[in-house]
Design a protein around this motif. Sequence first.
Motif, PDB file in Angstrom:
ATOM      1  N   VAL A 179       0.836  -1.273   0.028  1.00  0.00           N
ATOM      2  CA  VAL A 179      -0.003  -0.014  -0.017  1.00  0.00           C
ATOM      3  C   VAL A 179       0.806   1.172  -0.062  1.00  0.00           C
ATOM      4  CG1 VAL A 179      -1.821   1.330   1.062  1.00  0.00           C
ATOM      5  CG2 VAL A 179      -1.891  -1.228   1.283  1.00  0.00           C
ATOM      6  N   TYR A 211       8.227  16.261   7.824  1.00  0.00           N
ATOM      7  CA  TYR A 211       6.919  15.666   7.446  1.00  0.00           C
ATOM      8  C   TYR A 211       6.511  14.729   8.685  1.00  0.00           C
ATOM      9  CZ  TYR A 211       7.201  17.043   2.495  1.00  0.00           C
ATOM     10  OH  TYR A 211       7.271  17.948   1.550  1.00  0.00           O
ATOM     11  N   ARG A 223      -3.539   5.543  -3.175  1.00  0.00           N
ATOM     12  CA  ARG A 223      -4.810   6.633  -3.031  1.00  0.00           C
ATOM     13  C   ARG A 223      -4.783   7.240  -4.455  1.00  0.00           C
ATOM     14  NH1 ARG A 223      -3.768  11.958  -1.441  1.00  0.00           N
ATOM     15  NH2 ARG A 223      -6.004  12.072  -1.317  1.00  0.00           N
ATOM     16  N   GLY A 250       4.806   8.192  -5.819  1.00  0.00           N
ATOM     17  CA  GLY A 250       4.908   8.902  -4.368  1.00  0.00           C
ATOM     18  C   GLY A 250       5.530  10.228  -4.584  1.00  0.00           C
ATOM     19  N   GLY A 281       7.317   1.367  -1.460  1.00  0.00           N
ATOM     20  CA  GLY A 281       6.480   0.482  -2.249  1.00  0.00           C
ATOM     21  C   GLY A 281       6.982  -0.303  -3.457  1.00  0.00           C
ATOM     22  N   GLY A 324      16.301  10.497   5.185  1.00  0.00           N
ATOM     23  CA  GLY A 324      17.273   9.491   4.087  1.00  0.00           C
ATOM     24  C   GLY A 324      16.795  10.024   2.714  1.00  0.00           C
ATOM     25  N   GLY A 378       5.166   4.802  -3.685  1.00  0.00           N
ATOM     26  CA  GLY A 378       6.652   5.626  -3.601  1.00  0.00           C
ATOM     27  C   GLY A 378       7.708   4.827  -3.763  1.00  0.00           C
ATOM     28  N   PRO A 379       8.995   5.287  -3.356  1.00  0.00           N
ATOM     29  CA  PRO A 379      10.043   4.371  -3.638  1.00  0.00           C
ATOM     30  C   PRO A 379       9.845   3.221  -2.813  1.00  0.00           C
ATOM     31  CG  PRO A 379      10.730   6.615  -3.344  1.00  0.00           C
ATOM     32  CD  PRO A 379       9.313   6.649  -3.121  1.00  0.00           C
ATOM     33  N   THR A 432       3.476   1.181   2.897  1.00  0.00           N
ATOM     34  CA  THR A 432       4.497   2.037   2.405  1.00  0.00           C
ATOM     35  C   THR A 432       3.980   3.327   2.115  1.00  0.00           C
ATOM     36  OG1 THR A 432       4.519   1.007   0.206  1.00  0.00           O
ATOM     37  CG2 THR A 432       6.026   0.384   1.522  1.00  0.00           C
ATOM     38  N   VAL A 433       3.251   3.963   3.018  1.00  0.00           N
ATOM     39  CA  VAL A 433       2.545   5.104   2.889  1.00  0.00           C
ATOM     40  C   VAL A 433       3.198   6.410   2.987  1.00  0.00           C
ATOM     41  CG1 VAL A 433       0.150   4.022   3.204  1.00  0.00           C
ATOM     42  CG2 VAL A 433       1.343   4.888   5.060  1.00  0.00           C
ATOM     43  N   VAL A 470      -7.305   4.148  -5.267  1.00  0.00           N
ATOM     44  CA  VAL A 470      -7.540   3.183  -4.013  1.00  0.00           C
ATOM     45  C   VAL A 470      -6.832   3.288  -2.589  1.00  0.00           C
ATOM     46  CG1 VAL A 470      -7.660   0.647  -3.152  1.00  0.00           C
ATOM     47  CG2 VAL A 470      -7.772   1.071  -5.550  1.00  0.00           C
ATOM     48  N   GLU A 471      -7.689   4.296  -1.759  1.00  0.00           N
ATOM     49  CA  GLU A 471      -7.265   4.537  -0.439  1.00  0.00           C
ATOM     50  C   GLU A 471      -7.524   3.762   0.707  1.00  0.00           C
ATOM     51  OE1 GLU A 471      -6.763   8.935   1.395  1.00  0.00           O
ATOM     52  OE2 GLU A 471      -8.667   7.984   1.284  1.00  0.00           O
TER      53      GLU A 471
HETATM   54  C1  LIG Z   1      10.007  17.898  -0.952  1.00  0.00           C
HETATM   55  C2  LIG Z   1      10.911  16.536  -1.031  1.00  0.00           C
HETATM   56  C3  LIG Z   1      12.078  16.488  -1.850  1.00  0.00           C
HETATM   57  C4  LIG Z   1      12.766  15.319  -1.750  1.00  0.00           C
HETATM   58  N1  LIG Z   1      13.735  15.300  -2.769  1.00  0.00           N
HETATM   59  C5  LIG Z   1      14.611  14.434  -2.767  1.00  0.00           C
HETATM   60  C6  LIG Z   1      15.883  14.246  -3.702  1.00  0.00           C
HETATM   61  O1  LIG Z   1      16.055  15.267  -4.384  1.00  0.00           O
HETATM   62  N2  LIG Z   1      16.385  13.351  -3.456  1.00  0.00           N
HETATM   63  C7  LIG Z   1      16.549  11.931  -2.841  1.00  0.00           C
HETATM   64  O2  LIG Z   1      17.087  10.917  -2.748  1.00  0.00           O
HETATM   65  N3  LIG Z   1      15.294  12.019  -1.867  1.00  0.00           N
HETATM   66  C8  LIG Z   1      14.337  13.094  -1.881  1.00  0.00           C
HETATM   67  N4  LIG Z   1      13.433  13.073  -0.891  1.00  0.00           N
HETATM   68  C9  LIG Z   1      12.941  11.949  -0.162  1.00  0.00           C
HETATM   69  C10 LIG Z   1      12.416  10.805  -0.769  1.00  0.00           C
HETATM   70  O3  LIG Z   1      11.102  11.385  -1.754  1.00  0.00           O
HETATM   71  C11 LIG Z   1      11.914   9.777   0.229  1.00  0.00           C
HETATM   72  O4  LIG Z   1      12.880   9.280   0.802  1.00  0.00           O
HETATM   73  C12 LIG Z   1      10.828   8.896  -0.193  1.00  0.00           C
HETATM   74  O5  LIG Z   1       9.992   9.355  -0.939  1.00  0.00           O
HETATM   75  C13 LIG Z   1      10.029   8.212   0.827  1.00  0.00           C
HETATM   76  O6  LIG Z   1       9.415   7.035   0.330  1.00  0.00           O
HETATM   77  P1  LIG Z   1       8.114   6.340   0.689  1.00  0.00           P
HETATM   78  O7  LIG Z   1       7.691   5.285  -0.207  1.00  0.00           O
HETATM   79  O8  LIG Z   1       8.200   6.060   2.371  1.00  0.00           O
HETATM   80  O9  LIG Z   1       7.023   7.497   0.844  1.00  0.00           O
HETATM   81  P2  LIG Z   1       6.222   8.316  -0.623  1.00  0.00           P
HETATM   82  O10 LIG Z   1       7.283   8.669  -1.615  1.00  0.00           O
HETATM   83  O11 LIG Z   1       5.725   9.480   0.230  1.00  0.00           O
HETATM   84  O12 LIG Z   1       5.061   7.478  -1.029  1.00  0.00           O
HETATM   85  C14 LIG Z   1       3.801   7.195  -0.081  1.00  0.00           C
HETATM   86  C15 LIG Z   1       2.841   6.828  -0.945  1.00  0.00           C
HETATM   87  O13 LIG Z   1       1.869   6.135  -0.491  1.00  0.00           O
HETATM   88  C16 LIG Z   1       0.488   6.800  -0.842  1.00  0.00           C
HETATM   89  N5  LIG Z   1      -0.499   6.717   0.343  1.00  0.00           N
HETATM   90  C17 LIG Z   1      -0.211   7.316   1.472  1.00  0.00           C
HETATM   91  N6  LIG Z   1      -1.475   7.041   2.026  1.00  0.00           N
HETATM   92  C18 LIG Z   1      -2.267   6.046   1.381  1.00  0.00           C
HETATM   93  C19 LIG Z   1      -3.392   5.328   1.746  1.00  0.00           C
HETATM   94  N7  LIG Z   1      -4.129   5.466   2.937  1.00  0.00           N
HETATM   95  N8  LIG Z   1      -3.615   4.403   0.913  1.00  0.00           N
HETATM   96  C20 LIG Z   1      -3.105   4.319  -0.252  1.00  0.00           C
HETATM   97  N9  LIG Z   1      -1.904   4.821  -0.703  1.00  0.00           N
HETATM   98  C21 LIG Z   1      -1.564   5.836   0.269  1.00  0.00           C
HETATM   99  C22 LIG Z   1       0.743   8.198  -1.456  1.00  0.00           C
HETATM  100  O14 LIG Z   1      -0.110   8.429  -2.286  1.00  0.00           O
HETATM  101  C23 LIG Z   1       2.247   7.928  -2.054  1.00  0.00           C
HETATM  102  O15 LIG Z   1       2.260   7.739  -3.290  1.00  0.00           O
HETATM  103  C24 LIG Z   1      12.681  14.347  -0.956  1.00  0.00           C
HETATM  104  C25 LIG Z   1      11.466  14.284  -0.207  1.00  0.00           C
HETATM  105  C26 LIG Z   1      10.679  15.432   0.087  1.00  0.00           C
HETATM  106  C27 LIG Z   1       9.453  15.531   0.928  1.00  0.00           C
END
Ligand SMILES: Cc1cc2nc3c(=O)[nH]c(=O)nc-3n(C[C@H](O)[C@H](O)[C@H](O)COP(=O)(O)OP(=O)(O)OC[C@H]3O[C@@H](n4cnc5c(N)ncnc54)[C@H](O)[C@@H]3O)c2cc1C
Length: 448
Positions: free
Chosen positions: A6, A318, A34, A40, A12, A360, A9-10, A96-97, A75-76
């Motif tokens: 779920v 965040y 969602r 992501g 997931g 990270g 993003g990276p 992985t939200v 799909v949330e």
């Molecule tokens: C502004 C910003 C800039 C960045 N720039 C860089 C960079 O230049 N280089 C770098 O290496 N890293 C960068 N990062 C860090 C990187 O983006 C994160 O490390 C990474 O995206 C985290 O991955 P994640 O999969 O945990 O979360 P996310 O990428 O946030 O993915 C989470 C996903 O879950 C979905 N989701 C959430 N809730 C639900 C739900 N209830 N049901 C279904 N889906 C849901 C969301 O829509 C989203 O698609 C940046 C971060 C930010 C905030």
Amino acid sequence: MRVAVVGSGPAGFYAADALLKSDDPRVEVDLLDRLPTPWGLVRLGVAPDHENIKAVSRAFEKTAARPGFRFFGNVEVGSTVSHEDLLELYDAVVYTVGAQTDRQLGIPGEDLPGSWAATEFVAWYNGHPDFQDLEFDLSHERVVVVGNGNVAIDCARMLALTDEELRPTDTTPEATDAINEAGVREILMLGRRGPAQAAFTPPELKELGELAGADVVVDPRDLELDPASARALEEDRERARRNFEVLEEFARREPAGKPRRIVLRFLASPLAILGEDRVEAVEIGRNELVEEDGRLVARPAGETEVVPAGLVLRSVGYKGVALPGVPFDERTGTIPNDHGRALGAERTYVAGWIKRGPSGVIGTNKKDATETVEALLADARAGKLARVDSTRSLEALLDERGVNYVEHEGWQAIDAAERGAGEPLGRPRVKLTAWEQLLETGQRKITR
Ligand SMILES: Cc1cc2nc3c(=O)[nH]c(=O)nc-3n(C[C@H](O)[C@H](O)[C@H](O)COP(=O)(O)OP(=O)(O)OC[C@H]3O[C@@H](n4cnc5c(N)ncnc54)[C@H](O)[C@@H]3O)c2cc1C
């Protein structure tokens, strides 16, 4: 085995990839999001002028091409489907939200119009469909960016880009125009602690000194270190030392008279955001560093000043959001876990920001997701993931509920439409930013 991941993003995608590579047991993965679009924060967080970083999405598309992979956008979990639904349909669920909200400063005036979370500004210029109605008033001369991390730098840099720098990016046309037409002359970044404690990474900091349309300004007096910081810097070989060297170089510069300037200030905290009906100024307090439990923390030094400003972007971190029916630690904003196994929830796993908090780089999530998948597969081999004998499928459930979901082919249709719109303009893509447009385009290539 069938696993729902779920959040696309990276974390997931890395989790899905590790699962799909498994031979024992063999795994099929449904990746849910969602939003109608995957990737992501790579799509909706990473700054549009960092196209090379967004290129990691090519690896995600390779994962999507693996047999056994399916995408379900729009799909949330928590509204469209519940945690319990997923436990019924799948052998295991991996959350992985990410971290969906921002931390608060907890100061007076924080909620005045004109004071925004960096999350909102970032989502707006990146074309997130939930944030396109926000109106950032960029007519004021000074913007204050609170925070000393890479997201704060992204916000400051985006506000300072010239038309030539913005045009070849996928910044939304609306944000591109607004930034071009902005009356902003000064972007003031405030760091609570000193230059030796700043969280940004050296390449991102250095980039501020290479902008066509903005001078970067550092007061040399801000670089006079207290003995503890000087000691810490002596011992540091990496980030802090390199940041400090970049800042020293900035402090030696004469401003070139570019149209905008980015001013970096340290040991400075906003104490209040002031204004009648909207942001008019920020009261800033000077800090000093004191040692507390072996850590240097900022304490008010007593001096304050009021700086006029029309817009404030708060970039102090965040924070994860609780999912109904899944354990959650309010203090850390994460799902409590042991190496990725969610505590107090059967057949439930976590990876990425919701597992370890918002820190990270993108690559950090790969190691993190791999650890989680190893735990999941070990549990599967140990017979702990009792196979669910469900005759229902997610598609059937979504159809029953009348959900207009987007499959991977639908996302490919969105992707193609966006790239096609970008091509004549010399942009990598022009994003679809309205829900209706995304859902409509996302239905085009569905063949079932
Ligand atoms: C502004 C910003 C800039 C960045 N720039 C860089 C960079 O230049 N280089 C770098 O290496 N890293 C960068 N990062 C860090 C990187 O983006 C994160 O490390 C990474 O995206 C985290 O991955 P994640 O999969 O945990 O979360 P996310 O990428 O946030 O993915 C989470 C996903 O879950 C979905 N989701 C959430 N809730 C639900 C739900 N209830 N049901 C279904 N889906 C849901 C969301 O829509 C989203 O698609 C940046 C971060 C930010 C905030």
